[in-house]
Design a protein around this motif. Structure first.
Motif, PDB file in Angstrom:
ATOM      1  N   ALA A 182      32.479  19.749  52.046  1.00 53.40           N
ATOM      2  CA  ALA A 182      32.596  19.461  50.617  1.00 53.40           C
ATOM      3  C   ALA A 182      31.499  18.500  50.171  1.00 53.40           C
ATOM      4  O   ALA A 182      30.966  17.710  50.954  1.00 53.40           O
ATOM      5  N   LYS A 183      31.174  18.564  48.890  1.00 51.78           N
ATOM      6  CA  LYS A 183      30.376  17.530  48.238  1.00 51.78           C
ATOM      7  C   LYS A 183      31.369  16.531  47.644  1.00 51.78           C
ATOM      8  O   LYS A 183      32.312  16.938  46.956  1.00 51.78           O
ATOM      9  N   LEU A 184      31.154  15.262  47.909  1.00 58.37           N
ATOM     10  CA  LEU A 184      32.170  14.266  47.597  1.00 58.37           C
ATOM     11  C   LEU A 184      31.707  13.229  46.582  1.00 58.37           C
ATOM     12  O   LEU A 184      30.563  12.772  46.609  1.00 58.37           O
ATOM     13  N   ILE A 185      32.646  12.848  45.719  1.00 60.79           N
ATOM     14  CA  ILE A 185      32.500  11.672  44.859  1.00 60.79           C
ATOM     15  C   ILE A 185      33.654  10.747  45.227  1.00 60.79           C
ATOM     16  O   ILE A 185      34.825  11.143  45.114  1.00 60.79           O
ATOM     17  N   LEU A 186      33.331   9.569  45.702  1.00 63.80           N
ATOM     18  CA  LEU A 186      34.351   8.639  46.178  1.00 63.80           C
ATOM     19  C   LEU A 186      34.439   7.443  45.239  1.00 63.80           C
ATOM     20  O   LEU A 186      33.411   6.853  44.874  1.00 63.80           O
ATOM     21  N   VAL A 229      33.746   9.627  34.009  1.00 66.85           N
ATOM     22  CA  VAL A 229      33.791  11.089  34.159  1.00 66.85           C
ATOM     23  C   VAL A 229      32.404  11.684  33.918  1.00 66.85           C
ATOM     24  O   VAL A 229      31.965  12.575  34.663  1.00 66.85           O
ATOM     25  N   THR A 230      31.712  11.209  32.900  1.00 69.97           N
ATOM     26  CA  THR A 230      30.349  11.680  32.647  1.00 69.97           C
ATOM     27  C   THR A 230      29.450  11.405  33.842  1.00 69.97           C
ATOM     28  O   THR A 230      28.653  12.260  34.260  1.00 69.97           O
ATOM     29  N   GLU A 231      29.593  10.208  34.426  1.00 73.70           N
ATOM     30  CA  GLU A 231      28.811   9.838  35.614  1.00 73.70           C
ATOM     31  C   GLU A 231      29.160  10.737  36.794  1.00 73.70           C
ATOM     32  O   GLU A 231      28.269  11.180  37.536  1.00 73.70           O
ATOM     33  N   ALA A 232      30.454  11.025  36.958  1.00 67.21           N
ATOM     34  CA  ALA A 232      30.885  11.869  38.074  1.00 67.21           C
ATOM     35  C   ALA A 232      30.352  13.289  37.940  1.00 67.21           C
ATOM     36  O   ALA A 232      29.882  13.889  38.920  1.00 67.21           O
ATOM     37  N   ILE A 233      30.399  13.836  36.750  1.00 70.16           N
ATOM     38  CA  ILE A 233      29.888  15.197  36.527  1.00 70.16           C
ATOM     39  C   ILE A 233      28.397  15.270  36.824  1.00 70.16           C
ATOM     40  O   ILE A 233      27.905  16.252  37.387  1.00 70.16           O
ATOM     41  N   SER A 234      27.678  14.209  36.478  1.00 73.40           N
ATOM     42  CA  SER A 234      26.225  14.204  36.678  1.00 73.40           C
ATOM     43  C   SER A 234      25.828  14.153  38.153  1.00 73.40           C
ATOM     44  O   SER A 234      24.688  14.496  38.499  1.00 73.40           O
TER      45      SER A 234
END
Length: 264
Positions: free
Chosen positions: A30-34, A72-77
């Motif tokens: 997976a590609k992860l955002i933690l 959320v904007t940062e996470a999407i980017s």
């Protein structure tokens, strides 16, 4: 089983279940955002992942809803989209209801319930726009059965079931899944960090927690439930699972059993 090319955002990822789920999902490509409040702990988790280059870190305080649109904007980017949000962040409790300050009740609800709900609502428009997505929520066996010393914690977890069951019914036509994961006792620091009646951490490991399921094994089972898009799953010992079915079919018997649990 693989999460190749899936972007998974995990809150509460700096320790415990979130940390080990991050490692497991990384092993599954997976590609992860933690996210968590502790950036240094997140950095340590990142180094344990299979491919650190596919791990992005975003600090997040679940009590501060005003930042969520920006987060959320940062996470999407980070990767251009998000496929799965794992609402895992939270705090526990160890205190009698009569000895628990209402400020502690409020904080537990703000973090465990409103934080996850607010983040979900902020991300929901993206999932609707892309006509795909998956909300995963770490609740608890206590989200099905209230037990002594956990009145506020149980309330926050029960509330998550109510909200996300309703949400699932509303968004099923948008190809958006909802998975509720109910842990039993897992060997993490959750009891050490649990709030007492005055809002201070308990700083003590419960025996049941210490003897709970290994977090690595829990993460494997949770990842499997996410992959299969289960609606609700209980990852717990025999006695904890038995309690759920006893409440369903013999609620008066369970009430008598619960009264015998230690409240000290």
């Amino acid at each position: 089983m693989s999460f190749t090319d899936k972007v998974i955002w995990i809150t509460g990822a700096s320790s415990g279940i979130g940390k080990h789920l991050a490692i497991e999902c990384s092993n599954l490509n997976a590609k992860l955002i933690l996210s968590s409040r502790n950036i240094e702990a997140l950095k340590a988790v990142k180094t344990l992942c299979k491919n650190p280059l596919n791990v992005k870190l975003i600090t997040l305080d679940l009590e501060d809803y005003t930042t969520f649109k920006t987060k959320v904007t940062e996470a999407i980017s980070c990767f251009g989209s998000i496929d799965i949000l794992v609402n895992n962040g939270g705090i526990s409790q160890r205190s009698l209801a009569q000895e628990t300050s209402i400020d502690v009740d409020k904080r537990i609800m703000d973090v465990n319930y409103l934080g996850s709900v607010a983040l979900t609502k902020t991300l929901l428009p993206l999932f609707i726009e892309q006509q795909s997505g998956h909300f995963v929520v770490t609740t608890s066996i206590v989200g099905k059965i209230g037990t002594p010393l956990r009145s506020s914690y149980a309330a926050s977890k029960h509330a998550l079931h109510g909200f996300f069951d309703s949400l699932r019914a509303e968004i099923h036509t948008n190809n958006i899944a909802v998975t509720l994961v109910c842990p039993g006792f897992v060997n993490t620091n959750i009891s050490l960090n649990a709030l007492t009646g005055n809002g201070k951490a308990q700083n003590k490991m419960d025996n049941a927690t210490k003897n709970g399921l290994a977090p690595e094994r829990f993460a494997q089972l949770m990842a499997k439930a996410i992959y299969k898009k289960k609606q609700e799953v209980y990852i717990a010992g025999f006695k904890e699972k038995l309690g759920i079915y006893t409440k369903r079919f013999f609620p008066k018997l369970l009430s008598k059993m619960i009264r015998k649990l230690s409240v000290t």
